[in-house]
Write a protein that holds these residues in place. Structure first.
Motif, mmCIF file in Angstrom:
data_model
loop_
_atom_site.group_PDB
_atom_site.id
_atom_site.type_symbol
_atom_site.label_atom_id
_atom_site.label_comp_id
_atom_site.label_asym_id
_atom_site.label_seq_id
_atom_site.Cartn_x
_atom_site.Cartn_y
_atom_site.Cartn_z
ATOM 1 N N ILE A 116 0.843 -1.202 0.000
ATOM 2 C CA ILE A 116 0.000 0.000 0.000
ATOM 3 C C ILE A 116 0.877 1.251 0.000
ATOM 4 O O ILE A 116 2.040 1.226 0.418
ATOM 5 C CB ILE A 116 -0.938 0.060 1.224
ATOM 6 N N ALA A 117 0.287 2.348 -0.472
ATOM 7 C CA ALA A 117 0.924 3.659 -0.355
ATOM 8 C C ALA A 117 0.580 4.235 1.006
ATOM 9 O O ALA A 117 -0.555 4.126 1.470
ATOM 10 C CB ALA A 117 0.424 4.590 -1.460
ATOM 11 N N VAL A 118 1.558 4.862 1.661
ATOM 12 C CA VAL A 118 1.344 5.420 2.989
ATOM 13 C C VAL A 118 1.863 6.855 3.033
ATOM 14 O O VAL A 118 2.998 7.129 2.632
ATOM 15 C CB VAL A 118 2.051 4.576 4.076
ATOM 16 N N ASP A 119 1.005 7.761 3.510
ATOM 17 C CA ASP A 119 1.393 9.138 3.804
ATOM 18 C C ASP A 119 1.981 9.136 5.209
ATOM 19 O O ASP A 119 1.247 9.176 6.201
ATOM 20 C CB ASP A 119 0.157 10.031 3.706
ATOM 21 N N ALA A 120 3.289 9.056 5.301
ATOM 22 C CA ALA A 120 3.952 8.832 6.594
ATOM 23 C C ALA A 120 3.581 9.886 7.626
ATOM 24 O O ALA A 120 3.478 9.582 8.824
ATOM 25 C CB ALA A 120 5.466 8.784 6.400
ATOM 26 N N ASP A 121 3.376 11.128 7.205
ATOM 27 C CA ASP A 121 3.086 12.196 8.156
ATOM 28 C C ASP A 121 1.734 12.008 8.846
ATOM 29 O O ASP A 121 1.494 12.599 9.899
ATOM 30 C CB ASP A 121 3.109 13.553 7.445
ATOM 31 N N ALA A 122 0.867 11.216 8.260
ATOM 32 C CA ALA A 122 -0.472 11.024 8.817
ATOM 33 C C ALA A 122 -0.550 9.818 9.736
ATOM 34 O O ALA A 122 -1.614 9.536 10.294
ATOM 35 C CB ALA A 122 -1.483 10.874 7.685
ATOM 36 N N HIS A 123 0.550 9.102 9.920
ATOM 37 C CA HIS A 123 0.513 7.839 10.644
ATOM 38 C C HIS A 123 1.526 7.804 11.777
ATOM 39 O O HIS A 123 2.451 8.609 11.855
ATOM 40 C CB HIS A 123 0.788 6.673 9.685
ATOM 41 N N SER A 124 1.327 6.811 12.650
ATOM 42 C CA SER A 124 2.277 6.511 13.714
ATOM 43 C C SER A 124 2.543 5.014 13.700
ATOM 44 O O SER A 124 1.650 4.218 13.386
ATOM 45 C CB SER A 124 1.703 6.925 15.069
ATOM 46 N N THR A 125 3.745 4.632 14.048
ATOM 47 C CA THR A 125 4.106 3.217 14.058
ATOM 48 C C THR A 125 4.284 2.654 15.466
ATOM 49 O O THR A 125 4.582 1.469 15.609
ATOM 50 C CB THR A 125 5.416 2.995 13.273
ATOM 51 N N ASP A 126 4.111 3.484 16.492
ATOM 52 C CA ASP A 126 4.427 3.007 17.844
ATOM 53 C C ASP A 126 3.252 3.034 18.814
ATOM 54 O O ASP A 126 3.432 2.878 20.016
ATOM 55 C CB ASP A 126 5.599 3.800 18.427
ATOM 56 N N GLY A 127 2.014 3.213 18.324
ATOM 57 C CA GLY A 127 0.853 3.170 19.198
ATOM 58 C C GLY A 127 0.469 1.743 19.547
ATOM 59 O O GLY A 127 0.951 0.773 18.950
ATOM 60 N N PRO A 128 -0.421 1.561 20.520
ATOM 61 C CA PRO A 128 -0.784 0.212 20.968
ATOM 62 C C PRO A 128 -1.686 -0.557 20.010
ATOM 63 O O PRO A 128 -1.755 -1.786 20.085
ATOM 64 C CB PRO A 128 -1.501 0.469 22.296
ATOM 65 N N LEU A 129 -2.377 0.138 19.123
ATOM 66 C CA LEU A 129 -3.351 -0.501 18.237
ATOM 67 C C LEU A 129 -2.639 -1.020 16.992
ATOM 68 O O LEU A 129 -2.119 -0.242 16.183
ATOM 69 C CB LEU A 129 -4.450 0.488 17.842
ATOM 70 N N GLY A 130 -2.609 -2.336 16.826
ATOM 71 C CA GLY A 130 -1.998 -2.895 15.632
ATOM 72 C C GLY A 130 -2.773 -2.515 14.389
ATOM 73 O O GLY A 130 -3.996 -2.660 14.332
ATOM 74 N N VAL A 131 -2.078 -2.011 13.360
ATOM 75 C CA VAL A 131 -2.671 -1.680 12.069
ATOM 76 C C VAL A 131 -1.740 -2.242 10.993
ATOM 77 O O VAL A 131 -0.539 -1.950 11.010
ATOM 78 C CB VAL A 131 -2.857 -0.164 11.882
ATOM 79 N N SER A 132 -2.276 -3.048 10.102
ATOM 80 C CA SER A 132 -1.420 -3.661 9.093
ATOM 81 C C SER A 132 -2.247 -4.079 7.884
ATOM 82 O O SER A 132 -3.477 -4.025 7.905
ATOM 83 C CB SER A 132 -0.696 -4.881 9.684
ATOM 84 N N VAL A 133 -1.548 -4.478 6.834
ATOM 85 C CA VAL A 133 -2.179 -5.054 5.648
ATOM 86 C C VAL A 133 -2.014 -6.566 5.717
ATOM 87 O O VAL A 133 -0.931 -7.064 6.027
ATOM 88 C CB VAL A 133 -1.527 -4.507 4.364
ATOM 89 N N ARG A 134 -3.081 -7.272 5.447
ATOM 90 C CA ARG A 134 -3.023 -8.724 5.572
ATOM 91 C C ARG A 134 -2.079 -9.334 4.547
ATOM 92 O O ARG A 134 -1.918 -8.817 3.441
ATOM 93 C CB ARG A 134 -4.425 -9.310 5.400
ATOM 94 N N ALA A 135 -1.464 -10.447 4.915
ATOM 95 C CA ALA A 135 -0.512 -11.112 4.042
ATOM 96 C C ALA A 135 -0.784 -12.614 4.023
ATOM 97 O O ALA A 135 -1.078 -13.195 5.076
ATOM 98 C CB ALA A 135 0.920 -10.839 4.529
ATOM 99 N N PRO A 136 -0.653 -13.243 2.857
ATOM 100 C CA PRO A 136 -0.459 -12.589 1.565
ATOM 101 C C PRO A 136 -1.763 -11.956 1.084
ATOM 102 O O PRO A 136 -2.845 -12.304 1.561
ATOM 103 C CB PRO A 136 -0.030 -13.734 0.656
ATOM 104 N N VAL A 137 -1.654 -11.026 0.135
ATOM 105 C CA VAL A 137 -2.837 -10.350 -0.398
ATOM 106 C C VAL A 137 -3.639 -11.342 -1.238
ATOM 107 O O VAL A 137 -3.088 -12.070 -2.070
ATOM 108 C CB VAL A 137 -2.425 -9.137 -1.240
#
Length: 615
Positions: A139-160
Motif C-alpha cells: 500500500i501507499a502510505v502518507d507517513a506524516d499522517a501515521h504513527s508506528t508506535d501506538g498500541p493498536l496494531g494496524v497492518s495489511v493482511r498477508a499474503p494479499v
C-alpha cells in the motif's frame, strides 16, 4: 463488589471504553472501574477469518435486530441484523477490522456545526496516538499522517488475496486512483482506492481489549474490571441544578444486583445502542416515551436515542473462478478441527485419524500446516476477514464536504447457512441454484455498494422498563429519498468497476432470482434503475455502523458532558454529530482517546502522553 467506590466508573469495555479506562488508569492515583456486560474474548476472536462465527453467539454478541424501515423486504421477518460486541473490546472484537478514519471534511463539518475541538487537525493527533502501523509494500502510505508506535496494531493482511488486488486494479481502471485513504489522498475529489489497513498485528485481531487492556493494564491495582455485569441504570442524586451521576447499578452473572459508585465521573461507553438505553432507563430522555413504558422522567431530554445514523450496503454477487475464496479453502485455513464431521470430511474423533486414506491424510496435513503457519507468522488465509479492499469517491449528488460513496469487495460468497442465519436471507429465494452457487468449492466475489453520508435517521427507544429487554431499534433506512438516489448511483459505479475487472475473471452479475423474475431480467442484461432500487429495498445490509444517538450539540457538549446531568459523560459512536464517511471503528477509538484526555485534564490526572492542544 457491591457499593465499592472509585473516582471514575466507565460503562462498557468496547472500542472507546477500553481506551478510556486504560488511559485514565495510567495515573496510579486515579481509581477506575470498568463495567462490561460480557467477558474476555474467546480464542477464536483473534482469528480474523472467524468474523461471521462471532455473530449470533450470545456470549459475545448482543443479538439485536431492528426494524429495517425502507428496506428488509428480502430479510427474515423484515428485520435487520444489528450485531454489537458483548465482550471486552466490544464491537472491535467482532467487526471486519477495517481501519478507516473518515474524510477530513467529516470532522471539519462537526466543528463548523458547533463541536469545538473536533476539526480534523484537532482529532488527527488522537488517531496517531493509538496507531501502531506496520508499513507494507502493498500500500501507499502518507507517513506524516501515521504513527508506528501506538498500541493498536494496524497492518495489511498477508499474503494479499487475488480478488482484493484485482478489485483495486478494477477501481483504478474505473477512474479512482490508488493511494492512502487515511492520509492526504483521501481529500482528492476523484477519490482513492486501496487494500485495507486493518486492526491486526502479526495476522491476529488487535481489538481494543488486546491493544489497550490485555496484560499490564488489566493487572493495575487502580483498575478494576467487572465482567458479566449488565448495567441497569445510573445512580442519580438530586443537585441544585439537576441530577448528579454518582455511579451505576448492574446485574451480575449470578443475577444479583450491585452498585458501583463514582466520586468524580461516570463515563458511558456502551455504544450507539447501549448508551441511549442506559440514559433512557435512568429517566433521561423524551418524557412522553419514558412515561409510556413506566419510567419516571428525571430529565426531559428529547434527543436521547434520536438521530440514529447507519451505513447500508448492497452486495453484487459475481462468480470469480481463481479470484474468490471457496469455503473449502477457508475451512482448511482454520485447521483440522474445522474439517471434522458432521460438517466436514475428517472423523469427528481425532483418534480415528490413524487409518485415514491418503487424500484425507494429505488434507489434514495441509490444514495443520496452514493453521500452524498462521499461529507462528500471522500469514495465510486465516489472517483475512475476506473484506480486504475499499474505494471512496463522490457521486456528485451532494455532501460536497466529503466523499459520499464507498465501494468494497468481499472475496468469498459464503455458504447457505451463513446467508440464512447471519444475513437473514433465504438462499432459495436469492439464488437460482444455492447448492452450486454457494457450494464448498465455489469461488465468488461480492462487490459492495455503500453510500456513506445517509440523510435518513432512525431512533432507539425503550420497549419496556426491563433493563434486560432489548430496546426497540428503528433504523429508518431510506426515509429520505436522497439516500436511494445515491444508492442507485453507487450501484452503477460498482457495476462499472466489475466491468473493468482484470482478465475478465468475473462471471455475469447474479441478480436475486425473485427479482430477476419480477423485472424480466435475463443473465447478462444491464440492470434497470427500477431493478437496482428493488434490490436495495430487498437486500440492503447494515455495515454495522450505528452512530449519533447521543450526538454532540443535542445530548452532550463538545467535552462530551451530558446536558443537564452533572458528573456524566458519553464517549462512543453515539456522540458523533454525523456518521463519518467510512467504517466507524477508528473514529470510536479516537473518541476514547480524546475523552480520556478531557477527563484527566478536568481532574488533574497525569496520562503517559497528552497530544491534545485544546481546552
Amino acid at each position: 463488589m457491591a457499593d465499592e467506590t472509585f473516582d471514575v466508573v466507565v460503562v462498557g469495555g468496547g472500542s472507546a471504553g477500553a481506551v478510556v479506562a486504560a488511559r485514565l488508569s495510567e495515573d496510579p492515583t486515579c481509581r477506575v472501574a470498568l463495567v462490561e456486560a460480557g467477558g474476555r474474548p474467546p480464542a477464536k476472536e483473534l482469528v480474523p477469518a472467524a468474523c461471521a462465527s462471532l455473530q449470533l453467539d450470545p456470549e459475545v454478541d448482543w443479538m439485536y435486530t431492528a426494524d429495517a424501515g425502507g428496506t428488509g423486504r428480502g430479510l427474515t421477518g423484515g428485520r435487520m441484523m444489528v450485531p454489537r460486541g458483548k465482550m471486552l473490546g466490544g464491537s472491535s472484537g467482532l467487526n471486519y477490522m477495517a481501519y478507516v478514519r473518515g474524510h477530513p471534511g467529516d470532522f471539519d463539518a462537526w466543528a463548523e456545526q458547533g463541536a469545538e475541538g473536533w476539526s480534523h487537525d484537532e482529532v488527527l493527533p488522537y488517531f496517531k496516538k493509538s496507531e501502531g502501523l506496520a508499513p507494507s509494500g502493498d500500500i501507499a502510505v502518507d507517513a506524516d499522517a501515521h504513527s508506528t508506535d501506538g498500541p493498536l496494531g494496524v497492518s495489511v493482511r498477508a499474503p494479499v488475496i487475488t480478488g482484493a488486488r484485482e478489485f483495486v486494479e478494477a477501481a483504478v481502471a474505473a477512474g479512482i486512483p490508488a493511494g492512502d485513504y487515511n492520509g492526504r489522498d483521501r481529500t482528492r475529489p476523484e477519490g482513492v482506492v486501496s487494500l485495507l489497513q486493518t486492526t491486526t498485528r502479526d495476522g491476529k485481531r488487535s481489538s481494543t481489549y488486546h491493544a489497550f487492556l490485555e496484560g499490564e493494564p488489566e493487572a493495575r491495582d487502580n483498575l478494576t474490571i467487572i465482567t458479566h455485569a449488565q448495567v441497569t441504570g445510573l445512580v442519580l442524586d438530586d443537585g441544585d441544578d439537576g441530577p448528579v451521576a454518582r455511579g451505576v447499578t448492574y446485574r451480575g452473572a449470578d443475577g444479583g444486583e450491585a452498585t458501583v459508585r463514582a466520586t468524580e465521573e461516570v463515563v458511558l461507553c456502551a455504544g450507539a445502542i447501549g448508551s441511549p438505553q442506559v440514559l433512557l432507563l435512568s429517566g433521561i430522555g423524551p418524557r412522553a416515551e419514558l412515561e409510556a413504558v413506566g419510567v419516571d422522567c428525571r430529565l426531559d431530554a428529547p434527543d436521547v436515542g434520536k438521530h440514529l445514523k447507519d451505513h447500508l450496503q448492497v452486495g453484487l454477487f459475481f462468480p470469480a473462478p481463481g479470484g474468490g475464496v471457496s469455503m473449502s479453502a477457508l475451512g482448511v485455513a482454520f485447521g483440522p478441527d474445522a474439517l471434522r464431521a458432521p460438517a466436514g470430511p475428517l472423523p469427528a474423533d481425532p483418534a480415528d485419524d490413524a487409518g485415514l486414506p491418503e487424500p484425507l491424510a494429505a488434507l489434514r496435513a495441509e490444514a495443520e500446516r496452514q493453521v500452524g503457519e498462521w499461529v507462528a507468522t500471522g500469514t495465510g488465509l486465516a489472517s483475512s476477514s475476506l473484506y480486504d479492499a475499499c474505494a471512496w469517491y463522490s457521486t456528485g449528488l451532494g455532501d460536497d464536504h466529503t466523499h459520499d460513496a464507498q465501494l468494497g469487495v468481499f472475496v468469498c460468497g459464503y455458504d447457505p447457512q451463513i446467508w440464512e442465519a447471519v444475513l437473514r436471507v433465504d438462499p432459495a429465494e436469492y439464488f437460482d441454484d444455492p447448492a452450486t452457487r454457494l457450494g464448498p468449492e465455489a469461488e465468488s466475489v461480492i462487490v459492495l455498494a455503500n453510500p456513506v453520508q445517509p440523510r435518513s435517521e432512525g431512533e432507539v427507544v425503550l420497549a419496556s422498563d426491563d433493563p434486560t429487554a432489548h430496546p426497540d431499534i428503528r433504523m429508518g433506512y431510506y426515509d429520505d429519498p436522497h439516500d436511494m438516489r445515491v444508492m442507485v448511483a453507487v450501484l452503477r459505479k460498482a457495476l462499472e468497476v466489475a466491468d473493468r475487472w482484470p482478465g475478465d475473471r468475473l462471471g455475469p452479475l447474479l441478480v436475486p432470482r425473485v427479482l430477476a423474475e419480477a423485472h424480466g431480467h435475463a443473465e447478462g442484461d444491464e440492470p434497470t434503475d427500477a431493478l437496482l432500487e428493488d434490490m436495495a429495498r430487498h437486500y440492503s445490509f447494515t455495515v454495522y455502523h450505528p452512530t449519533s444517538t447521543c450526538r454532540m450539540g443535542d445530548v452532550v457538549d463538545a467535552r462530551l458532558r451530558v446536558h443537564g446531568v452533572a458528573h456524566l459523560r458519553v464517549a462512543d459512536a453515539s456522540v458523533m454529530p454525523n456518521v463519518v464517511s467510512g467504517n466507524t471503528n477508528a473514529a470510536c477509538i479516537m473518541i476514547g482517546e480524546k475523552a480520556a484526555e478531557m477527563v484527566a485534564a478536568d481532574h488533574g490526572w497525569a496520562l503517559h502522553e497528552v497530544v491534545g492542544t485544546g481546552p
